[in-house]
Design a protein around this motif. Structure first.
Motif, PDB file in Angstrom:
ATOM      1  N   SER A 218     -14.346 -25.007   3.162  1.00 29.43           N
ATOM      2  CA  SER A 218     -14.525 -26.297   2.487  1.00 29.43           C
ATOM      3  C   SER A 218     -15.782 -26.740   1.810  1.00 29.43           C
ATOM      4  O   SER A 218     -15.925 -27.438   0.916  1.00 29.43           O
ATOM      5  N   THR A 221     -18.946 -21.253  -1.226  1.00 27.93           N
ATOM      6  CA  THR A 221     -18.063 -20.248  -2.142  1.00 27.93           C
ATOM      7  C   THR A 221     -18.212 -18.978  -1.977  1.00 27.93           C
ATOM      8  O   THR A 221     -19.005 -18.445  -1.169  1.00 27.93           O
ATOM      9  N   GLU A 456     -12.183 -15.869 -12.827  1.00 33.45           N
ATOM     10  CA  GLU A 456     -11.912 -16.191 -11.562  1.00 33.45           C
ATOM     11  C   GLU A 456     -10.965 -15.537 -10.965  1.00 33.45           C
ATOM     12  O   GLU A 456      -9.950 -14.979 -11.340  1.00 33.45           O
ATOM     13  N   GLU A 482      -8.518 -21.916  -4.414  1.00 33.12           N
ATOM     14  CA  GLU A 482      -9.060 -22.733  -5.607  1.00 33.12           C
ATOM     15  C   GLU A 482     -10.640 -22.882  -5.224  1.00 33.12           C
ATOM     16  O   GLU A 482     -11.071 -22.651  -4.267  1.00 33.12           O
ATOM     17  N   ASN A 483     -11.233 -23.248  -6.236  1.00 33.97           N
ATOM     18  CA  ASN A 483     -12.646 -24.121  -6.434  1.00 33.97           C
ATOM     19  C   ASN A 483     -13.602 -22.814  -5.897  1.00 33.97           C
ATOM     20  O   ASN A 483     -14.587 -23.089  -4.994  1.00 33.97           O
ATOM     21  N   ASN A 484     -13.419 -21.526  -6.159  1.00 29.62           N
ATOM     22  CA  ASN A 484     -14.399 -20.723  -5.756  1.00 29.62           C
ATOM     23  C   ASN A 484     -14.464 -20.404  -4.428  1.00 29.62           C
ATOM     24  O   ASN A 484     -15.741 -19.955  -4.049  1.00 29.62           O
ATOM     25  N   ARG A 485     -13.463 -20.904  -3.577  1.00 34.54           N
ATOM     26  CA  ARG A 485     -13.727 -20.221  -2.175  1.00 34.54           C
ATOM     27  C   ARG A 485     -12.513 -19.965  -1.437  1.00 34.54           C
ATOM     28  O   ARG A 485     -11.158 -20.443  -2.021  1.00 34.54           O
ATOM     29  N   ARG A 487      -8.851 -20.054   0.796  1.00 33.93           N
ATOM     30  CA  ARG A 487      -8.232 -21.260   1.311  1.00 33.93           C
ATOM     31  C   ARG A 487      -8.376 -21.131   3.012  1.00 33.93           C
ATOM     32  O   ARG A 487      -8.372 -21.995   3.771  1.00 33.93           O
TER      33      ARG A 487
ATOM     34  N   ASN B  53     -27.999 -24.202  -6.289  1.00 31.58           N
ATOM     35  CA  ASN B  53     -26.599 -23.991  -6.407  1.00 31.58           C
ATOM     36  C   ASN B  53     -26.141 -22.575  -5.745  1.00 31.58           C
ATOM     37  O   ASN B  53     -25.000 -22.652  -5.439  1.00 31.58           O
ATOM     38  N   LYS B 138     -21.646 -24.316 -10.216  1.00 26.27           N
ATOM     39  CA  LYS B 138     -20.765 -25.375 -10.031  1.00 26.27           C
ATOM     40  C   LYS B 138     -21.061 -26.819 -10.356  1.00 26.27           C
ATOM     41  O   LYS B 138     -20.183 -27.545 -10.517  1.00 26.27           O
ATOM     42  N   ARG B 155     -20.680 -33.199  -4.714  1.00 26.65           N
ATOM     43  CA  ARG B 155     -20.247 -33.323  -6.027  1.00 26.65           C
ATOM     44  C   ARG B 155     -21.167 -34.145  -6.670  1.00 26.65           C
ATOM     45  O   ARG B 155     -21.541 -35.144  -6.515  1.00 26.65           O
TER      46      ARG B 155
END
Lengths: 557, 174
Positions: A218, A221, A456, A482-485, A487, B53, B138, B155
């Protein structure tokens, strides 16, 4: 091709129950089965095909497929194959058939996904809380995707105590841990003792569960996770670091450049050297032989210094990123490393020549904490535990990773399965590690140490990697996301399996042998945040607070 | 024979002699590339926030006061001295120092704060391109970490969305 052959065997036996299969390579197989057939498929793989159980993984896949997922992974060591049996489980409420009566080794893994993901293993003989802290309310499952990483569930009660089982009749309960000088982590054993003999025990651990997996899924990365993965264990950190990187690489089909593979091999073996020397020292300390404890630590120290020179730190090397490593070895350091190895080999040879014939240690450890072949199979024991019982398994040879397919070494085994055998195995493995490192230094070619990753990483791929840690096989299972990490990222440390065998190992033994039996599996040291001192003259007690202790710790000279 | 073993063991101990170092009275010097406490050089820093980052422990915070002034704060609490920040820094403004005895009762002793005057375009976020796609920024543009509570904000408001930033914190843009 062995993966296809195994798949055909499964298809022949179960037909339509096999829904889908992925064969990403010769050494990986993922089979998706009907939920109703899960138990029988696992029984077939475990009993008839003689697979070794690795671990069970529960995942919340609702955002993607609307269902939960359970995977049980098995290894075919002689055939060099890692195999995953997966099922999708419909939600509300997620229930899956328990396999632990067919595969006893799955006991903890099922209890773990019951706690963390909330998938109920139906038919589990002892579905008791395993991982979550005592104060967690029922029905809150931290690894579900709809639970934020920093959530404290409603109804969390710090004061609630764990509900322990009743001891058998005629037995007295002796608590062992959570803070015990010989325990490497705060784990609590309630020993049921009759006279001086241990009749059984209940284990309560996971007191330092830090939720690293949740953090990875969560917050972190892909390339931040290796640094965190390394902190899973203070001794074999590099193992988790490499295993994670390899699991991701295997999921997306990357391969690190050859020099990076050799560097990984080199550092893994350096880590094994220091870990085995540490363990032999501690084992001797526990049986009361402090001379060797001191000498073993003295011999170990140059290993720590050379690691510090190479990576900038004694431990936590910070070696891997996905697609390679980010620290190179200069020729000067290589030459120095050779010298360290030469000196270490000579000194360790002198120590083993003396110690392996020492009757005092033999008498204290022979026939103690026995884990025989049968227990190795049933509880899926690994590493020196299995090898000391004559089960010839070693991930470095059976599931080659990094550069282990390019070096020669022997897998050391012993026959008796007792603590003494484990000492012999570990002491001799030191020489094999030195041999591997010398070959690495010789065969390592110049070249890049990192892949340049252009795209990616694709989501939804499955990857797994087994790395032979000093304590046995560390297994990482990754579902990319997804999101560079990722699941889902599941880590199974070697002690996870080995600890499950402790109740069987200590049964009907003397209480005094408990410590060395437990230490012989080489579990991972605890630190207290509070201690008590007693003034002998006045008899008054003073309880130190955490704050006072930290001030005491910071006070120097 | 056990006696032979005992003699050998005695010899090993005698041969080793005394090896204990006089620590802490005298600290052992650390090797050249030792990873100790990171030191930030404000003169070299271009304020790209690459370190922030990539920090796995989220110990480096960035806060844009306005278009021209960016604050970079190193908290030094959970820092694991992994050296990622020094590695990704394009200007070598971060050095991993030889300091390892950093226990203190005042966290301020470890913290560093850089007030940077920015002249590059912060909106495009292109002042720093990281080597791998896995590491590329990011967060682009404005960074509004929660300096008061010393929290990294997950974010940023770089895209000026209307949703709140994290649970309980709302950072208002002018």
């Amino acid at each position: 091709m062995i993966a296809r052959e195994k798949l055909n065997q499964l298809k022949e036996k179960f037909g339509p129950a096999i829904q889908r299969a992925d064969l990403p390579g010769e050494d990986r197989l993922f089979v998706f089965v009907e939920p109703s057939a899960l138990k029988e498929v696992c029984r077939f793989v475990f009993r008839d095909l003689d697979g070794r159980y690795i671990t069970g993984i529960g995942a919340d896949d609702r955002p993607f497929s609307g269902q939960f997922m359970v995977a049980h992974t098995f290894a075919f060591d002689r055939e060099h194959l890692l195999c995953g049996i997966l099922v999708f489980v419909p939600p509300d409420p997620p229930r899956v058939e328990s396999i632990s009566d067919a595969v006893p080794a799955a006991n903890w893994a099922e209890r773990e996904f019951r706690d963390l993901v909330g998938i109920e293993p139906v038919g589990h003989a002892h579905p008791k809380r395993l991982v979550l802290p005592d104060g967690w309310p029922e029905g809150a499952h931290p690894l579900r995707k709809d639970v934020p990483w920093n959530a404290v569930p409603e109804g969390f009660d710090d004061e609630r105590e764990f509900d322990f089982d009743e001891p058998p009749e005629g037995c007295v309960v002796v608590p062992f841990g959570p803070f015990h000088p010989t325990l490497d982590e705060p784990a609590h054993f309630r020993l049921y003792v009759e006279g001086e003999t241990v009749r059984g025990c209940e284990y309560r651990g996971f007191m330092v569960h830090r939720g690293i997996e949740k953090l990875a899924e969560s917050v972190l990365t892909y390339n931040e996770i290796p640094v965190m993965a390394e902190r899973i264990c203070g001794i074999c950190g590099c193992v988790h670091n490499v295993a994670y990187a390899q699991a991701v690489e295997s999921a997306v089909g990357l391969r690190a450049p050859p020099r990076a593979e050799f560097l990984r091999t080199l550092m893994l073996e350096l880590e094994r050297l220091h870990s085995h020397l540490l363990w032999v020292g501690l084992a001797c300390h526990i049986v009361g032989f402090d001379t060797l404890f001191m000498q073993s630590f003295r011999i170990r120290e140059p290993v720590m210094w050379i690691a510090e020179k190479i990576t900038g730190n004694r431990k936590t090397y910070g070696l891997c990123v996905v697609g390679g490593v980010h620290r190179d070895l200069t020729p000067e350091l290589g030459a120095e490393l050779r010298q360290v190895l030469d000196r270490l080999e000579a000194e360790w040879r002198a120590v083993t020549a003396a110690v392996l014939k020492d009757r005092n240690i033999q008498k204290r450890t022979c026939g103690i904490g026995v884990a025989d072949r049968k227990l190795v199979k049933e509880a899926a024991l690994i590493g020196p535990m299995a090898r000391a019982a004559g089960v010839d398994i070693d991930c470095r040879r059976d599931h080659p990773y990094a550069a282990y397919d390019r070096v020669d070494f022997e897998v050391i085994t012993a026959e008796d399965g007792d603590v003494w055998s484990r000492i012999v195995v570990r002491a001799n493995e030191v020489f094999e590690s030195i041999k591997i490192m010398r070959q690495c230094l010789e065969k390592m070619e110049d070249g890049p140490i990192q892949l340049s990753i252009q795209d990616e990483l694709p989501a939804g791929r499955l990857g797994m990697s087994s790395v032979e840690a000093p304590r046995g096989e560390a297994h990482h299972f990754v579902i990319t996301g997804e999101n560079n990490r990722p699941r889902r990222w599941r880590v199974r440390a070697p002690t996870y399996q080995n600890l499950q065998a402790v109740p069987a190992m200590i049964k009907d033994q003397q209480l005094a042998d408990m410590t060395i039996s437990l230490a012989s599996i080489d579990p991972c040291f605890s630190c207290t945040d509070r201690l008590e001192t007693v003034d002998l003259n006045s008899g008054t007690t003073k309880v130190w607070s955490a704050e006072e202790l930290s001030r005491l710790a910071r006070w120097r000279t | 024979m056990s006696l032979a073993s005992k003699i050998k063991e005695t010899w090993i101990c005698l041969k080793a002699g005394r090896v204990t170092l006089p620590y802490p009275a005298q600290a052992r010097p650390v090797p050249a590339n030792f990873r100790g406490r990171p030191i930030f050089d404000a003169a070299k820093c271009i304020g790209c926030a690459g370190c922030a980052n990539n920090c796995p422990a989220r110990e480096i915070l960035v806060f844009d006061v306005c278009q021209e002034i960016r604050i970079l704060k190193y908290l030094g609490r959970r820092c694991t001295y992994c050296g990622r920040c020094a590695e990704v820094c394009p200007e070598k403004a971060i050095t991993m120092s030889p300091e390892f005895e950093t226990a203190t009762n005042h966290i301020g002793d470890l913290q560093q704060r850089l007030d940077l005057f920015m002249s590059t375009c912060q909106r495009c976020g292109r002042c720093f391109k990281e080597p791998s796609v896995l590491e590329q920024l990011k967060l682009k543009g404005y960074r509004m970490d929660d300096l008061e509570n010393e929290r990294w904000v997950f974010r940023s408001r770089s895209y000026l969305e209307n949703e709140p930033v994290v649970d309980d914190i709302r950072i208002e843009l002018d």
